[in-house]
Design a protein around this motif. Structure first.
Motif, PDB file in Angstrom:
ATOM      1  N   SER A 181       0.803  -1.229   0.000  1.00  0.00           N
ATOM      2  CA  SER A 181       0.000   0.000   0.000  1.00  0.00           C
ATOM      3  C   SER A 181       0.832   1.272   0.000  1.00  0.00           C
ATOM      4  O   SER A 181       0.343   2.345  -0.371  1.00  0.00           O
ATOM      5  N   GLY A 182       2.074   1.174   0.470  1.00  0.00           N
ATOM      6  CA  GLY A 182       2.922   2.355   0.554  1.00  0.00           C
ATOM      7  C   GLY A 182       2.758   3.119   1.858  1.00  0.00           C
ATOM      8  O   GLY A 182       3.352   4.194   2.039  1.00  0.00           O
ATOM      9  N   LEU A 190      -1.263   6.585   5.490  1.00  0.00           N
ATOM     10  CA  LEU A 190      -1.493   6.326   4.073  1.00  0.00           C
ATOM     11  C   LEU A 190      -2.309   7.462   3.459  1.00  0.00           C
ATOM     12  O   LEU A 190      -3.459   7.671   3.833  1.00  0.00           O
ATOM     13  N   PRO A 191      -1.710   8.227   2.574  1.00  0.00           N
ATOM     14  CA  PRO A 191      -0.283   8.179   2.205  1.00  0.00           C
ATOM     15  C   PRO A 191       0.586   8.787   3.301  1.00  0.00           C
ATOM     16  O   PRO A 191       0.099   9.541   4.140  1.00  0.00           O
ATOM     17  N   THR A 193       2.548  11.148   3.139  1.00  0.00           N
ATOM     18  CA  THR A 193       2.639  12.615   3.055  1.00  0.00           C
ATOM     19  C   THR A 193       1.672  13.324   4.007  1.00  0.00           C
ATOM     20  O   THR A 193       1.793  14.522   4.232  1.00  0.00           O
TER      21      THR A 193
END
Length: 237
Positions: A181-182, A190-191, A193
């Motif tokens: 998923s990152g 998630l994300p 950032t």
């Protein structure tokens, strides 16, 4: 009396009373007609006469007694209704008073709990704001160092819940990345950032990640322990 011609006792007594009454009346008339001084013939009846009168049923006396009993029964019924109404009104007032007291106590308890939650949240937010920038930037951090940062930023009563979530999400690895998923960092944002709202160094500074994660738990769930309760029920938060 001739044998075989029996007369009832009541008939004999009735005849005696009637005869005495007739004699008295005749005597009174004769005395007035002769011009003699009227004699008082209305003497009290003898004991035997009273006994004879008492043995004769009196219909009007029975009616009076019946009316009296009816009045007594009506009076008792009215008194009973009044007493029941008074008891019901008293019970209603008592129940209303108890309900009002219970509502007041609950309102006071709820207000006190809300005040405590607000103070706790304010304290947590203050800690995260002040402490997040007080750590020296390093090239890398051990788990012990990251946990020490978290203990200074998270309220002591909430730390264990906070730690439980981090353990499940990243095992305190501030560089952890979910390959599929990152999701990134201590809290697997998630994300990743998202954590930039807490600082531009979100990728390399665990203190910045801790600040972001604590603010997220407080704003979304109310506290780290509330977030942990949700996580236990859903395996995510």
């Amino acid at each position: 009396m001739l044998e075989g011609n029996r007369v009832s006792r009541i008939s004999v007594r009735g005849f005696a009373v009637a005869s005495a009454t007739a004699v008295t009346a005749v005597g009174s008339v004769v005395g007035v007609a002769s011009g003699s001084v009227a004699q008082n013939n209305d003497a009290d009846p003898t004991a035997s006469d009273a006994t004879l009168l008492a043995d004769i049923p009196a219909g009007h006396q029975a009616q009076v007694q019946t009316a009296s009993l009816t009045q007594q029964a009506d009076a008792q019924a009215i008194a009973a209704d009044a007493s029941a109404k008074k008891d019901a009104e008293e019970a209603a007032r008592k129940a209303a008073a108890e309900t009002a007291i219970a509502k007041k106590a609950k309102a006071e308890k709820d207000a006190e709990e809300a005040k405590k939650r607000a103070e706790e949240k304010k304290k947590q937010e203050s800690q995260s704001t002040v402490s997040s920038s007080s750590f020296a930037v390093q090239g890398s951090y051990t788990v012990a160092q990251i946990q020490a940062m978290a203990r200074q930023m998270v309220a002591s009563g909430q730390f264990q819940c906070f730690s439980n979530i981090v353990n499940h999400e990243s095992s305190w690895n501030y560089r952890a990345v979910n390959a599929s998923s990152g999701a990134y960092g201590l809290f697997q944002a998630l994300p990743g950032t998202k954590m930039a709202s807490a600082g531009a160094d979100w990728q390399t500074n665990p203190a910045t990640q801790i600040k972001w994660g604590l603010n997220y738990m407080n704003s979304r769930y109310g506290s780290p322990c509330d977030a942990w309760s949700f996580w236990q029920a859903n395996n995510w938060y």
